[in-house]
Motif scaffolding. Structure first.
Motif, mmCIF file in Angstrom:
data_model
loop_
_atom_site.group_PDB
_atom_site.id
_atom_site.type_symbol
_atom_site.label_atom_id
_atom_site.label_comp_id
_atom_site.label_asym_id
_atom_site.label_seq_id
_atom_site.Cartn_x
_atom_site.Cartn_y
_atom_site.Cartn_z
ATOM 1 N N LEU A 514 -24.947 39.475 10.847
ATOM 2 C CA LEU A 514 -25.056 39.320 9.394
ATOM 3 C C LEU A 514 -23.681 39.128 8.758
ATOM 4 N N THR A 515 -22.713 39.939 9.176
ATOM 5 C CA THR A 515 -21.393 39.842 8.560
ATOM 6 C C THR A 515 -20.637 38.595 9.008
ATOM 7 N N MET A 516 -20.814 38.191 10.257
ATOM 8 C CA MET A 516 -20.192 36.942 10.712
ATOM 9 C C MET A 516 -20.786 35.741 9.979
ATOM 10 N N PHE A 517 -22.092 35.772 9.782
ATOM 11 C CA PHE A 517 -22.764 34.683 9.065
ATOM 12 C C PHE A 517 -22.280 34.647 7.617
ATOM 13 N N ALA A 518 -22.020 35.814 7.039
ATOM 14 C CA ALA A 518 -21.517 35.860 5.662
ATOM 15 C C ALA A 518 -20.170 35.153 5.542
ATOM 16 N N ILE A 519 -19.274 35.366 6.515
ATOM 17 C CA ILE A 519 -17.983 34.685 6.488
ATOM 18 C C ILE A 519 -18.160 33.179 6.645
ATOM 19 N N PHE A 520 -19.092 32.790 7.495
ATOM 20 C CA PHE A 520 -19.428 31.370 7.642
ATOM 21 C C PHE A 520 -19.816 30.788 6.281
ATOM 22 N N LYS A 521 -20.648 31.511 5.533
ATOM 23 C CA LYS A 521 -21.078 31.032 4.220
ATOM 24 C C LYS A 521 -19.907 30.981 3.242
ATOM 25 N N CYS A 522 -19.018 31.938 3.330
ATOM 26 C CA CYS A 522 -17.835 31.913 2.452
ATOM 27 C C CYS A 522 -16.995 30.670 2.692
ATOM 28 N N ASN A 523 -16.836 30.318 3.950
ATOM 29 C CA ASN A 523 -16.032 29.139 4.267
ATOM 30 C C ASN A 523 -16.662 27.859 3.744
ATOM 31 N N ARG A 524 -17.934 27.922 3.434
ATOM 32 C CA ARG A 524 -18.606 26.771 2.826
ATOM 33 C C ARG A 524 -18.726 26.947 1.310
ATOM 34 N N ASN A 525 -18.005 27.934 0.769
ATOM 35 C CA ASN A 525 -18.027 28.240 -0.669
ATOM 36 C C ASN A 525 -19.425 28.609 -1.157
ATOM 37 N N ASP A 526 -20.236 29.131 -0.282
ATOM 38 C CA ASP A 526 -21.582 29.562 -0.662
ATOM 39 C C ASP A 526 -21.564 31.087 -0.789
ATOM 40 N N PHE A 527 -20.953 31.543 -1.880
ATOM 41 C CA PHE A 527 -20.713 32.973 -2.035
ATOM 42 C C PHE A 527 -21.983 33.750 -2.343
ATOM 43 N N GLU A 528 -22.929 33.124 -2.997
ATOM 44 C CA GLU A 528 -24.180 33.821 -3.288
ATOM 45 C C GLU A 528 -24.920 34.164 -1.999
ATOM 46 N N GLU A 529 -24.986 33.221 -1.069
ATOM 47 C CA GLU A 529 -25.638 33.502 0.209
ATOM 48 C C GLU A 529 -24.852 34.525 1.013
ATOM 49 N N ILE A 557 -16.327 39.797 -1.924
ATOM 50 C CA ILE A 557 -16.844 38.430 -1.803
ATOM 51 C C ILE A 557 -17.271 37.905 -3.168
ATOM 52 N N ARG A 558 -17.983 38.712 -3.929
ATOM 53 C CA ARG A 558 -18.426 38.268 -5.254
ATOM 54 C C ARG A 558 -17.241 37.952 -6.167
ATOM 55 N N ALA A 559 -16.265 38.855 -6.179
ATOM 56 C CA ALA A 559 -15.105 38.656 -7.046
ATOM 57 C C ALA A 559 -14.308 37.435 -6.621
ATOM 58 N N GLN A 560 -14.108 37.284 -5.315
ATOM 59 C CA GLN A 560 -13.355 36.123 -4.838
ATOM 60 C C GLN A 560 -14.096 34.834 -5.158
ATOM 61 N N GLY A 561 -15.412 34.848 -5.014
ATOM 62 C CA GLY A 561 -16.187 33.650 -5.331
ATOM 63 C C GLY A 561 -16.010 33.242 -6.779
ATOM 64 N N ARG A 562 -16.081 34.223 -7.690
ATOM 65 C CA ARG A 562 -15.901 33.899 -9.112
ATOM 66 C C ARG A 562 -14.480 33.424 -9.392
ATOM 67 N N ALA A 563 -13.504 34.073 -8.763
ATOM 68 C CA ALA A 563 -12.109 33.677 -8.973
ATOM 69 C C ALA A 563 -11.853 32.270 -8.460
ATOM 70 N N ILE A 564 -12.396 31.965 -7.297
ATOM 71 C CA ILE A 564 -12.193 30.634 -6.713
ATOM 72 C C ILE A 564 -12.829 29.558 -7.586
ATOM 73 N N ASN A 570 -10.815 26.082 -2.962
ATOM 74 C CA ASN A 570 -11.698 26.314 -1.828
ATOM 75 C C ASN A 570 -11.413 27.691 -1.281
ATOM 76 N N PHE A 571 -12.377 28.220 -0.523
ATOM 77 C CA PHE A 571 -12.187 29.539 0.079
ATOM 78 C C PHE A 571 -10.947 29.509 0.959
ATOM 79 N N PRO A 572 -9.998 30.447 0.766
ATOM 80 C CA PRO A 572 -8.705 30.356 1.447
ATOM 81 C C PRO A 572 -8.716 30.979 2.818
#
Length: 590
Positions: A514-529, A557-564, A570-572
């Motif tokens: 679950l947590t690895m998949f979450a990072i995968f989603k972050c790298n695609r800028n899909d912060f909600e998922e 993750i939520r805060a970084q998504g809004r900031a980005i 893009n996700f750094p």
């Protein structure tokens, strides 16, 4: 909670200055998180969520003091009536009058002048207008009117999204009135813009800790079943545990097929792991002198540990250890698991003392030295770990666990001493065991981890492909392969996502996946998922430490998504750095 914020400056990018003390601190803290039992992907996420953006264009940042524009009042008895009627010039003069009143601590008068400056300023003069709002916010802050501070800062930030002083001011005000999510978003934004200064990191760390604490206080007790893969991998750390040997299980099922202990093993076989402690309790209450009392205590303690009930686990282990009728093997496993519980409780010194005592109590056993060596490897005490693994192999020359751990440690020594030949020798020795051990998940994780730890993603992926075939339907291997695919070639996006999805279908409560998949989603800028995946991980986890860590990552993750999104970035990140997965092999029952 510092493992999420103070790794900010410790980018895993190859462009990071390795001599930067902040980098060393970040690595130490991330390793601490791994030691206390967090899945590797979570600790990797700690780097990615707050990872430094190496090529941030700082020239676009507007740095200003709280009163950025110096006074420009004319000499003599000049008054407002003598000023040019140009609207912008008039607005600047009004602002300067406000600055005078501010310095005189006449804050209400300063606010009046700043308000007049805002009203006079042409709407197209956005830089100056944002400055006027910022100055009025500074006056409101001196009057402790934090709602007004946030209101004026918000208007200034709409006009200048990278206005650092204003974002900082709003963050402070939001924190003061306990609007922690806005405060965290603003501190995260400042970190992006201004290269992760320590003051910003510490401020964000404080807010994130408070958010995580408040969040977990609202959570009901978890009723999610433990991950099958998590249970198998964790129990596999204790290869000589008599309570999970098939011979003992068969004995119980034959001798007492209707007993609570027999039903506990049926629950184990069916994946109903959370039922096991209560069934063990029934066994102990039903039989005053059960022939399997000590085994039942050890089994119950093991599952209390997996469920995060650490005090209960230690009580059961102590009962086994102190019982004079307990066999050496039962006592040995209870001592090892008690030490492992100390690790989960963040008492590393206590854990080392427990391992030392276990070694003294069982001088001719291999496993105490292997477990102690694993902890010392994680603590980067490589020479001491080397001694432990060497002695373990002197006791049991064919023990594969000792061999694997020694090779991991040897590779780390080679990397630390800049001796590539030692690293290569360790890797080559690992490969020699493939035909014999290719169905052993422990070996699969050890070999893959060693390659990833040494930035050999190509070889790691080569072996992961083999292990996925030899050990099919293993969710952790599938998730590792997904990460390797994307880190080697982003065009593998679809295949990687399918691997993550398939892994969760096999094991829906697997926190690591679950947590690895979450990072995968972050790298695609899909912060909600990504946030939804962390919420799922939170529902599955147990133990306050892990809950705090997951909750912190959720809010980060939520805060970084809004900031980005605010800064149109893009996700750094990128994918987890190669060294991250080596610690899948360390720390015992995580």
């Amino acid at each position: 909670m510092a493992s999420y914020l103070r790794t900010v400056a410790a980018s895993s990018s190859s462009t990071t200055n390795s001599n930067n003390p902040a980098n060393d601190l970040g690595k130490r803290i991330a390793k601490w998180a791994l030691i206390i039992g967090v899945p590797t992907a979570v600790c990797v996420a700690a780097y990615l969520v707050y990872r430094q953006q190496q090529k941030q264009d700082k020239t676009s940042t507007t740095r200003r003091s709280p009163l950025p524009t110096p006074l420009s009042k004319a000499a003599g008895d000049a008054t407002l009536d003598n000023r040019p009627k140009n609207r912008l010039a008039l607005a600047i003069d009004l602002k300067n009058e406000g600055n005078v009143k501010y310095r005189e601590q006449k804050f209400n008068d300063a606010i009046d002048f700043y308000t007049k400056a805002i009203e006079a300023c042409p709407s197209e003069s956005t830089e100056e207008l944002s400055q006027f709002y910022q100055n009025r916010a500074a006056a409101w802050e001196s009057l402790k009117n934090y709602d007004k501070v946030i209101e004026d800062c918000s208007k200034a930030i709409e006009l200048n999204a990278k206005y650092i002083k204003c974002i900082q001011r709003r963050a402070r005000a939001a924190e003061t009135i306990e609007n922690f999510e806005l405060a965290l978003e603003d501190y995260s934004t400042v970190c992006f813009i201004d290269s992760y200064q320590p003051a910003y990191i510490m401020a964000a760390d404080k807010v994130l800790t408070e958010l995580a604490k408040r969040y977990i206080e609202t959570l009901p007790p978890s009723d999610a079943e433990l991950s099958k893969d998590f249970v198998r991998t964790s129990l596999n750390e204790f290869e000589d545990d008599p309570t999970i040997s098939q011979a003992f299980i068969n004995e119980v099922l034959a001798a007492q097929p209707d007993s609570p202990l027999a039903r506990a093993y049926q629950a184990f076989d069916e994946g109903r792991f959370t039922d096991i402690p209560s069934l063990c309790t029934q066994e102990l209450e039903l039989f005053d002198s059960s022939p399997y009392e000590l085994q039942t205590l050890l089994l119950r303690g093991s599952f209390y540990l997996l469920m995060g009930n650490y005090s209960e686990a230690i009580a059961d282990f102590n009962s086994v250890i102190s019982n004079p009728e307990a066999s050496e093997k039962l006592k040995l496993n209870a001592e090892l698991k008690r030490a492992n519980t100390k690790i989960h409780q963040r008492d590393l010194e206590g854990a080392l003392q427990e391992y030392d005592q276990c070694v003294n109590n069982h001088p001719f056993e291999c496993s105490p030295r292997v477990h102690r060596g694993m902890l010392k490897t994680l603590l980067e005490s490589y020479s001491e770990a080397y001694d432990d693994f060497t002695e373990a192999l002197n006791i049991a020359p064919t023990n594969l666990r000792a061999k694997y751990q020694k090779l991991i440690n040897d590779a780390k020594i080679g990397a630390k001493e800049n001796r590539p030949e030692r690293v290569e020798q360790a890797l080559a020795s690992f490969e020699e065991y493939f035909d014999t051990c290719k169905h052993d998940i422990y070996y699969a994780l050890a070999l893959t981890s060693c390659y990833l730890d040494n930035d050999r993603k190509d070889k790691a992926l080569q072996y992961l492909n083999k292990f996925v075939r030899e050990i099919p339907d293993n969710p952790t291997l599938m998730a590792l392969k997904a990460n390797c695919l994307m880190s080697t070639d982003p065009s593998n996006n679809a295949e990687a996502e399918k691997l993550f999805t398939d892994a969760l279908q096999l094991d829906p409560s697997n926190e690591t996946v679950l947590t690895m998949f979450a990072i995968f989603k972050c790298n695609r800028n899909d912060f909600e998922e990504a946030a939804k995946l962390y919420e799922r991980a939170i529902k599955c986890t147990r133990g306050d430490e892990k809950l705090l860590q997951y909750a912190a990552l959720l809010y980060a993750i939520r805060a970084q998504g809004r900031a980005i999104r605010r800064l149109s970035l893009n996700f750094p990140g990128g994918f987890p750095p190669p060294g991250g997965f080596s610690n899948l092999m360390g720390g015992g029952m995580v």
